[in-house]
Design an enzyme around this catalytic site. Structure first.
Site, PDB file in Angstrom:
ATOM      1  N   GLY A 146      60.384  38.370  36.212  1.00 13.16           N
ATOM      2  CA  GLY A 146      60.035  38.100  37.607  1.00 13.16           C
ATOM      3  C   GLY A 146      59.680  39.360  38.362  1.00 13.16           C
ATOM      4  O   GLY A 146      60.570  40.072  38.845  1.00 13.16           O
ATOM      5  N   ILE A 179      55.584  32.759  37.430  1.00 12.09           N
ATOM      6  CA  ILE A 179      56.404  33.361  36.387  1.00 12.09           C
ATOM      7  C   ILE A 179      56.334  32.540  35.086  1.00 12.09           C
ATOM      8  O   ILE A 179      56.852  31.416  35.008  1.00 12.09           O
ATOM      9  CB  ILE A 179      57.870  33.524  36.863  1.00 12.09           C
ATOM     10  CG1 ILE A 179      57.901  34.282  38.208  1.00 12.09           C
ATOM     11  CG2 ILE A 179      58.718  34.209  35.797  1.00 12.09           C
ATOM     12  CD1 ILE A 179      57.203  35.645  38.214  1.00 12.09           C
ATOM     13  N   GLY A 356      26.351  19.683  26.927  1.00  7.04           N
ATOM     14  CA  GLY A 356      27.333  18.748  27.496  1.00  7.04           C
ATOM     15  C   GLY A 356      28.639  18.763  26.732  1.00  7.04           C
ATOM     16  O   GLY A 356      29.728  18.643  27.312  1.00  7.04           O
ATOM     17  N   GLU A 379      48.977  40.306  34.700  1.00  5.34           N
ATOM     18  CA  GLU A 379      49.247  41.650  34.184  1.00  5.34           C
ATOM     19  C   GLU A 379      48.239  42.662  34.716  1.00  5.34           C
ATOM     20  O   GLU A 379      47.785  43.553  34.000  1.00  5.34           O
ATOM     21  CB  GLU A 379      49.202  41.636  32.653  1.00  5.34           C
ATOM     22  CG  GLU A 379      50.060  40.542  32.087  1.00  5.34           C
ATOM     23  CD  GLU A 379      51.252  41.048  31.342  1.00  5.34           C
ATOM     24  OE1 GLU A 379      51.421  42.264  31.258  1.00  5.34           O
ATOM     25  OE2 GLU A 379      52.027  40.212  30.885  1.00  5.34           O
ATOM     26  N   GLY A 380      47.891  42.502  35.986  1.00  7.31           N
ATOM     27  CA  GLY A 380      46.904  43.369  36.616  1.00  7.31           C
ATOM     28  C   GLY A 380      45.537  42.736  36.532  1.00  7.31           C
ATOM     29  O   GLY A 380      45.011  42.501  35.441  1.00  7.31           O
TER      30      GLY A 380
HETATM   31  C1  LIG Z   1      49.293  31.789  34.654  1.00  5.33           C
HETATM   32  C2  LIG Z   1      49.914  33.025  35.232  1.00  5.33           C
HETATM   33  C3  LIG Z   1      51.069  33.550  34.662  1.00  5.33           C
HETATM   34  C4  LIG Z   1      51.685  34.678  35.221  1.00  5.33           C
HETATM   35  N1  LIG Z   1      52.870  35.149  34.685  1.00  5.33           N
HETATM   36  C5  LIG Z   1      53.556  36.128  35.351  1.00  5.33           C
HETATM   37  C6  LIG Z   1      54.865  36.528  34.914  1.00  5.33           C
HETATM   38  O1  LIG Z   1      55.378  36.037  33.888  1.00  5.33           O
HETATM   39  N2  LIG Z   1      55.561  37.430  35.666  1.00  5.33           N
HETATM   40  C7  LIG Z   1      55.028  38.003  36.785  1.00  5.33           C
HETATM   41  O2  LIG Z   1      55.707  38.800  37.415  1.00  5.33           O
HETATM   42  N3  LIG Z   1      53.781  37.650  37.216  1.00  5.33           N
HETATM   43  C8  LIG Z   1      53.034  36.733  36.532  1.00  5.33           C
HETATM   44  N4  LIG Z   1      51.789  36.354  36.963  1.00  5.33           N
HETATM   45  C9  LIG Z   1      51.278  36.933  38.206  1.00  5.33           C
HETATM   46  C10 LIG Z   1      50.082  37.841  38.036  1.00  5.33           C
HETATM   47  O3  LIG Z   1      50.466  39.051  37.459  1.00  5.33           O
HETATM   48  C11 LIG Z   1      49.421  37.985  39.412  1.00  5.33           C
HETATM   49  O4  LIG Z   1      48.791  36.752  39.694  1.00  5.33           O
HETATM   50  C12 LIG Z   1      48.427  39.110  39.478  1.00  5.33           C
HETATM   51  O5  LIG Z   1      49.078  40.358  39.376  1.00  5.33           O
HETATM   52  C13 LIG Z   1      47.644  39.093  40.786  1.00  5.33           C
HETATM   53  O6  LIG Z   1      48.488  38.946  41.870  1.00  5.33           O
HETATM   54  P1  LIG Z   1      48.178  37.817  42.980  1.00  5.33           P
HETATM   55  O7  LIG Z   1      47.975  36.534  42.274  1.00  5.33           O
HETATM   56  O8  LIG Z   1      49.231  37.867  44.003  1.00  5.33           O
HETATM   57  O9  LIG Z   1      46.765  38.234  43.596  1.00  5.33           O
HETATM   58  P2  LIG Z   1      46.555  39.344  44.734  1.00  5.33           P
HETATM   59  O10 LIG Z   1      47.341  40.560  44.425  1.00  5.33           O
HETATM   60  O11 LIG Z   1      46.750  38.699  46.058  1.00  5.33           O
HETATM   61  O12 LIG Z   1      45.005  39.692  44.551  1.00  5.33           O
HETATM   62  C14 LIG Z   1      43.970  38.858  45.086  1.00  5.33           C
HETATM   63  C15 LIG Z   1      42.616  39.498  44.808  1.00  5.33           C
HETATM   64  O13 LIG Z   1      42.534  40.760  45.477  1.00  5.33           O
HETATM   65  C16 LIG Z   1      42.105  41.761  44.563  1.00  5.33           C
HETATM   66  N5  LIG Z   1      42.660  43.043  44.992  1.00  5.33           N
HETATM   67  C17 LIG Z   1      43.975  43.380  45.088  1.00  5.33           C
HETATM   68  N6  LIG Z   1      44.107  44.637  45.540  1.00  5.33           N
HETATM   69  C18 LIG Z   1      42.844  45.121  45.720  1.00  5.33           C
HETATM   70  C19 LIG Z   1      42.311  46.375  46.171  1.00  5.33           C
HETATM   71  N7  LIG Z   1      43.107  47.406  46.507  1.00  5.33           N
HETATM   72  N8  LIG Z   1      40.971  46.512  46.234  1.00  5.33           N
HETATM   73  C20 LIG Z   1      40.148  45.491  45.906  1.00  5.33           C
HETATM   74  N9  LIG Z   1      40.598  44.284  45.470  1.00  5.33           N
HETATM   75  C21 LIG Z   1      41.922  44.108  45.374  1.00  5.33           C
HETATM   76  C22 LIG Z   1      42.621  41.296  43.229  1.00  5.33           C
HETATM   77  O14 LIG Z   1      41.909  41.904  42.160  1.00  5.33           O
HETATM   78  C23 LIG Z   1      42.370  39.793  43.327  1.00  5.33           C
HETATM   79  O15 LIG Z   1      41.033  39.530  43.027  1.00  5.33           O
HETATM   80  C24 LIG Z   1      51.112  35.287  36.362  1.00  5.33           C
HETATM   81  C25 LIG Z   1      49.924  34.776  36.907  1.00  5.33           C
HETATM   82  C26 LIG Z   1      49.327  33.663  36.348  1.00  5.33           C
HETATM   83  C27 LIG Z   1      48.065  33.119  36.965  1.00  5.33           C
END
Ligand SMILES: Cc1cc2nc3c(=O)[nH]c(=O)nc-3n(C[C@H](O)[C@H](O)[C@H](O)COP(=O)(O)OP(=O)(O)OC[C@H]3O[C@@H](n4cnc5c(N)ncnc54)[C@H](O)[C@@H]3O)c2cc1C
Length: 399
Positions: A146, A179, A356, A379-380
């Site tokens: 988390g 998560i 299709g 993961e970023g």
């Molecule tokens: C299916 C799934 C499984 C996951 N599993 C885990 C897990 O097990 N544990 C965990 O901790 N997390 C997990 N995540 C979370 C995941 O790591 C995040 O979704 C991801 O890091 C992006 O964060 P956010 O969704 O809050 O998007 P945001 O951080 O809100 O980003 C939104 C957009 O803004 C862009 N952005 C952000 N900062 C900047 C900047 N400085 N300049 C320009 N653009 C920017 C991003 O690239 C993105 O396009 C999971 C996500 C998914 C979808």
């Protein structure tokens, strides 16, 4: 001047593997090949027969967990504590073969191994390692990680989840979002702000005030469990805090491990798409000839092979560096960005080439394509990895 073979005539095929044009397999050790083969067999016999239905039903095929464990795939690169102690290239190959099946299955193994077992192994007390790692390697304890919070995963330094001391215990409050494994996890590694900095807390399922509802209605990673974590005055004793790390470097070092595995994993998804497209374009006849006889189709297939080959060489080299202890996080960022983009573009193009039929789960590209939308985000995000490389090149932090 040599004449080109007339259109419509096939030329003798070279004895190259279309999914491994540069012979990466030949550069592997005997042990690495054995690991790859045993995981490939597991995917062929246990994952592929169930995965389409599991994806359609939005169900993690949990029955696979003992089989993954039996092969030593949980915590495979950790030493001791009933873990297999394999090298980084083996871990990569495991991810590649699993993701040839489905990104959701690879995600399960990544989270269990790199995001949950790794921090306990790297930063845990001896008692914590003994308590959790052998059972996690056997698949008896499922873990989750988390870090991401609802207000923005890209900026983990802005963490709101916090822990305060109360006597010999800690009291946690906050929320985590997206998560993987969350709703089925017996153990959550929760990162929280403390007066000393960010620390890792081992929160066991059933702790009062701790809930992990599943996130439904996903169109991606449908064969994987994703949850929110809510912590409402959750009491965690001092012996459940990871003693070996304080600060963001704790969770970020876990992410480096997992992202490394992803660089390999997505190659498997791309290979599955290319494999299917080679078969499909050879057998589908349009305008009186096989689809594969058209120049533009061949260019698209060749481009897939080019991109897969580049990704394979990148990951293999990264793996060798990891095993030598020279791999840098920014190099993982470059490969995560490159390989996820490669796989997503290939899956999208394969879906288009199926016409299709490409919208049907009877063919693998749309499932891989939808999954890869998550893999390129978690993961970023792609942008975050680009900015990481940009910072390395310029010295300016543009986040
Ligand atoms: C299916 C799934 C499984 C996951 N599993 C885990 C897990 O097990 N544990 C965990 O901790 N997390 C997990 N995540 C979370 C995941 O790591 C995040 O979704 C991801 O890091 C992006 O964060 P956010 O969704 O809050 O998007 P945001 O951080 O809100 O980003 C939104 C957009 O803004 C862009 N952005 C952000 N900062 C900047 C900047 N400085 N300049 C320009 N653009 C920017 C991003 O690239 C993105 O396009 C999971 C996500 C998914 C979808």
């Amino acid at each position: 001047m040599a004449e080109a073979a007339p259109t419509g005539k096939s030329v003798p095929k070279a004895a190259l593997d279309p999914l491994d044009l540069y012979g990466v397999r030949a550069a592997l050790s005997e042990e690495e090949r054995l690991v790859q083969d045993s995981v490939a067999r597991l995917v062929d016999t246990e994952v592929l027969p169930v995965i389409q239905e599991a994806f359609e039903q939005h169900r993690f095929p949990r029955e696979l967990v003992p089989k993954l464990a039996e092969l030593g795939l949980l915590g495979s690169s950790l030493a001791g504590y009933d873990c297999a102690g394999l090298n980084a290239v083996c871990y990569g190959l495991i991810c590649q073969e699993l993701e040839r099946g489905d990104s959701g299955i690879r995600s399960f193994v990544s989270v269990q191994s790199s995001l949950c077992m790794y921090p306990i192994h790297a930063f845990g007390s001896e008692e914590q390692k003994q308590r959790y790692l052998p059972r996690m390697a056997r698949g008896e304890v499922i873990g989750c990680f988390g870090l991401t919070e609802p207000q923005g995963g890209s900026d983990p330094a802005n963490m709101k989840t916090h822990a305060k001391r109360r006597g010999g215990d800690w009291v946690l409050n906050g929320a985590k979002m997206w998560i993987t494994n969350g709703a089925i996890a017996d153990l959550a590694v929760v990162w929280a702000v403390t007066p000393e900095g960010i620390r890792g807390f081992l929160v066991e399922k059933g702790s009062p005030g701790f809930t992990a509802p599943e996130i439904e209605h996903k169109f991606s990673l449908r064969a994987s469990v994703t949850a929110a974590l809510y912590l409402d005055n959750v009491v965690v004793p001092e012996e459940r805090v990871l003693p070996g790390v304080v600060g963001l470097k704790g969770p970020l070092s876990c992410l480096t491990q997992a992202r490394y595995g992803i660089t390999w994993g997505v190659i498997g998804a791309a290979q599955a798409c290319l494999r299917q497209m080679l078969d499909y374009t050879a057998s589908r006849t349009l305008f009186g000839r096989a689809l594969a006889q058209n120049q533009t189709i061949q260019v698209r297939l060749a481009d897939m092979a080019r991109r897969i080959t580049s990704a394979q060489l990148l990951s293999l080299h990264l793996g060798r560096m990891k095993d030598e202890g020279t791999m840098q996080p920014v190099q993982v960022s470059l490969a995560k960005w490159n390989n996820c983009r490669m796989a997503l573009d290939i899956a999208r193009d394969a879906r288009d080439m199926l016409g299709g039929a490409g919208i049907s789960a009877e063919y693998v590209p749309i499932r891989h394509m939808l999954n890869l939308e998550s893999v390129i985000t978690y993961e970023g995000t792609e942008t975050i990895h680009q900015l990481t490389v940009g910072r390395e090149l310029t010295g300016f932090n543009a986040f």
